[in-house]
Design a protein around this motif. Structure first.
Motif, mmCIF file in Angstrom:
data_model
loop_
_atom_site.group_PDB
_atom_site.id
_atom_site.type_symbol
_atom_site.label_atom_id
_atom_site.label_comp_id
_atom_site.label_asym_id
_atom_site.label_seq_id
_atom_site.Cartn_x
_atom_site.Cartn_y
_atom_site.Cartn_z
ATOM 1 N N CYS A 1 -39.772 -11.402 24.378
ATOM 2 C CA CYS A 1 -39.894 -10.366 23.459
ATOM 3 C C CYS A 1 -40.819 -9.212 24.578
ATOM 4 C CB CYS A 1 -40.764 -10.597 22.511
ATOM 5 S SG CYS A 1 -39.783 -11.890 21.014
ATOM 6 N N LEU A 2 -41.666 -9.921 25.294
ATOM 7 C CA LEU A 2 -42.359 -9.016 26.009
ATOM 8 C C LEU A 2 -41.371 -8.115 27.006
ATOM 9 C CD1 LEU A 2 -45.631 -10.795 26.809
ATOM 10 C CD2 LEU A 2 -45.238 -8.746 25.248
ATOM 11 N N PRO B 1 -28.450 -3.700 26.209
ATOM 12 C CA PRO B 1 -27.986 -5.094 27.236
ATOM 13 C C PRO B 1 -29.011 -5.653 27.812
ATOM 14 C CG PRO B 1 -27.035 -2.813 27.686
ATOM 15 C CD PRO B 1 -28.156 -2.387 26.798
ATOM 16 N N VAL B 2 -30.434 -5.353 27.630
ATOM 17 C CA VAL B 2 -31.581 -6.029 28.347
ATOM 18 C C VAL B 2 -31.918 -6.875 27.220
ATOM 19 C CG1 VAL B 2 -33.847 -6.044 29.349
ATOM 20 C CG2 VAL B 2 -32.291 -4.414 30.097
ATOM 21 N N ILE B 3 -32.112 -6.412 26.016
ATOM 22 C CA ILE B 3 -32.479 -7.247 24.746
ATOM 23 C C ILE B 3 -31.426 -8.225 24.663
ATOM 24 C CG2 ILE B 3 -32.937 -6.985 22.426
ATOM 25 C CD1 ILE B 3 -33.743 -3.955 22.752
ATOM 26 N N VAL B 4 -30.167 -8.010 24.621
ATOM 27 C CA VAL B 4 -29.171 -9.146 24.560
ATOM 28 C C VAL B 4 -29.272 -10.186 25.511
ATOM 29 C CG1 VAL B 4 -26.776 -9.636 24.336
ATOM 30 C CG2 VAL B 4 -27.666 -7.527 23.004
ATOM 31 N N ALA C 1 -40.654 -4.133 26.992
ATOM 32 C CA ALA C 1 -40.958 -3.259 28.114
ATOM 33 C C ALA C 1 -39.678 -2.501 28.430
ATOM 34 C CB ALA C 1 -41.212 -4.227 29.069
ATOM 35 N N ALA C 2 -38.443 -3.143 28.169
ATOM 36 C CA ALA C 2 -37.079 -2.294 28.588
ATOM 37 C C ALA C 2 -37.092 -1.269 27.606
ATOM 38 C CB ALA C 2 -36.094 -3.374 28.463
ATOM 39 N N ALA D 1 -36.814 2.644 28.637
ATOM 40 C CA ALA D 1 -35.479 3.339 28.309
ATOM 41 C C ALA D 1 -35.909 4.507 27.331
ATOM 42 C CB ALA D 1 -34.660 2.402 27.636
ATOM 43 N N SER D 2 -36.918 4.244 26.368
ATOM 44 C CA SER D 2 -37.433 5.501 25.408
ATOM 45 C C SER D 2 -37.814 6.571 26.297
ATOM 46 C CB SER D 2 -38.223 5.075 24.369
ATOM 47 O OG SER D 2 -37.351 4.018 23.577
ATOM 48 N N GLY D 3 -38.862 6.293 27.248
ATOM 49 C CA GLY D 3 -39.562 7.112 28.052
ATOM 50 C C GLY D 3 -38.522 8.055 28.837
#
Length: 300
Positions: A23-24, A83-86, A28-29, A33-35
């Protein structure tokens, strides 16, 4: 007993620690990505405004433009980080899966991301421009100018992207249900006419009251439903139960037939046991009578 409980507790704690780690990394990803997306928020904002060149835009609060920049940046960050979350979800689930299940789940997760992006792209290119033109054509008065707030426009765009992204997830969701044995291809085929009606109703709800736009939305949804049927059939065939067609009613009937057969077997076994006992008792009685008849002769 205590050692077993301690081992189970340690295993549970280990799972929670692994989940926390994944989850961390996913958070972080998303933040990263939002930044990055916020750096290009102005360009993305201009790109979205380009879908409606015939409209005039206003903002009625001082902070509205900045808030929309953040909204666009967060949504773009979620898309970029997906993609990172998945992948992190996959890494967490993989140790508990078999080799064949790993391949299926990995395919489902990948297909889910691609289908969501395909739905959003379809909305951008086919649905949103058509809807904006339709809404503009509904204005028959020259005294009314097409002027909308930036907040309402961005909310409309993001809502449509989300709706079509979720709707295009149909094959992945039905394939997941098929893996869990909650859905069968034969059931989907039998309920096809109801699915067509539901898809037409959905197309009528999420599009303007125009037959052309409803057909444009309904055709890809019907195609996705047929693809879902094919995917479910392939999943059933891969695990060897493609030829089985058991609806809930048939499964209940088969269960009742099995119980009746078991009850009949038990009754037959009980009858055979009683007959065997009666035969043994009859044989014993005959042996006793024969013994009594021989007894006088032996004494004489």
């Amino acid at each position: 007993m205590k050692a077993g409980k301690a081992g189970g507790l340690n295993t549970l704690i280990g799972h929670f620690e692994e989940l926390r780690k994944r989850c961390l990394i996913a958070v972080a990803a998303f933040v990263a990505a939002s930044g990055i997306s916020l750096l290009f928020a102005e360009r993305l904002f201009d790109f979205l405004l380009g879908f409606a060149p015939q409209y005039s835009f206003i903002y009625d609060t001082p902070s509205q433009i900045v808030v929309q920049y953040f909204n666009i940046g967060l949504v773009s960050g979620l898309v970029l980080a997906s993609p990172v979350i998945v992948f992190e979800l996959w890494v967490f689930l993989a140790p508990a899966l078999k080799k064949r299940e790993k391949a299926m789940i990995a395919g489902l997760l990948s297909a889910g991301v691609l289908l969501f992006l395909a739905g959003a792209y379809f909305a951008c290119r086919a649905i949103i421009p058509f809807m904006l033109d339709f809404f503009l054509s509904a204005n028959v008065s020259a005294r009314i100018s097409p002027t909308i707030t930036v907040e309402n426009y961005i909310h409309f765009l993001l809502t449509m992207l989300l709706i079509f992204g979720i709707v295009f997830e149909m094959p992945a969701m039905l394939a997941g249900f098929s893996l869990l044995r909650l859905v069968k291809a034969a059931w989907l085929v039998r309920s096809q006419k109801f699915a067509v009606v539901a898809i037409l109703l959905l197309a009528a709800i999420i599009t303007p009251p125009d037959v052309v736009s409803q057909i444009i939305v309904a055709i890809p949804l019907l195609a996705l439903f047929e693809i879902s049927v094919g995917v479910c059939w392939l999943i059933e065939r891969s695990r060897g139960d493609a030829g089985r067609d058991r609806s809930p009613g048939r499964e209940g009937e088969a269960t009742r037939e099995g119980e009746a057969a078991q009850q009949g077997d038990a009754e037959r076994q009980g009858t055979a046991a009683r007959q065997g006992e009666a035969e043994r008792q009859g044989t014993a009685a005959q042996d006793g009578v024969a013994g009594q008849q021989r007894a006088p002769g032996n004494r004489g």
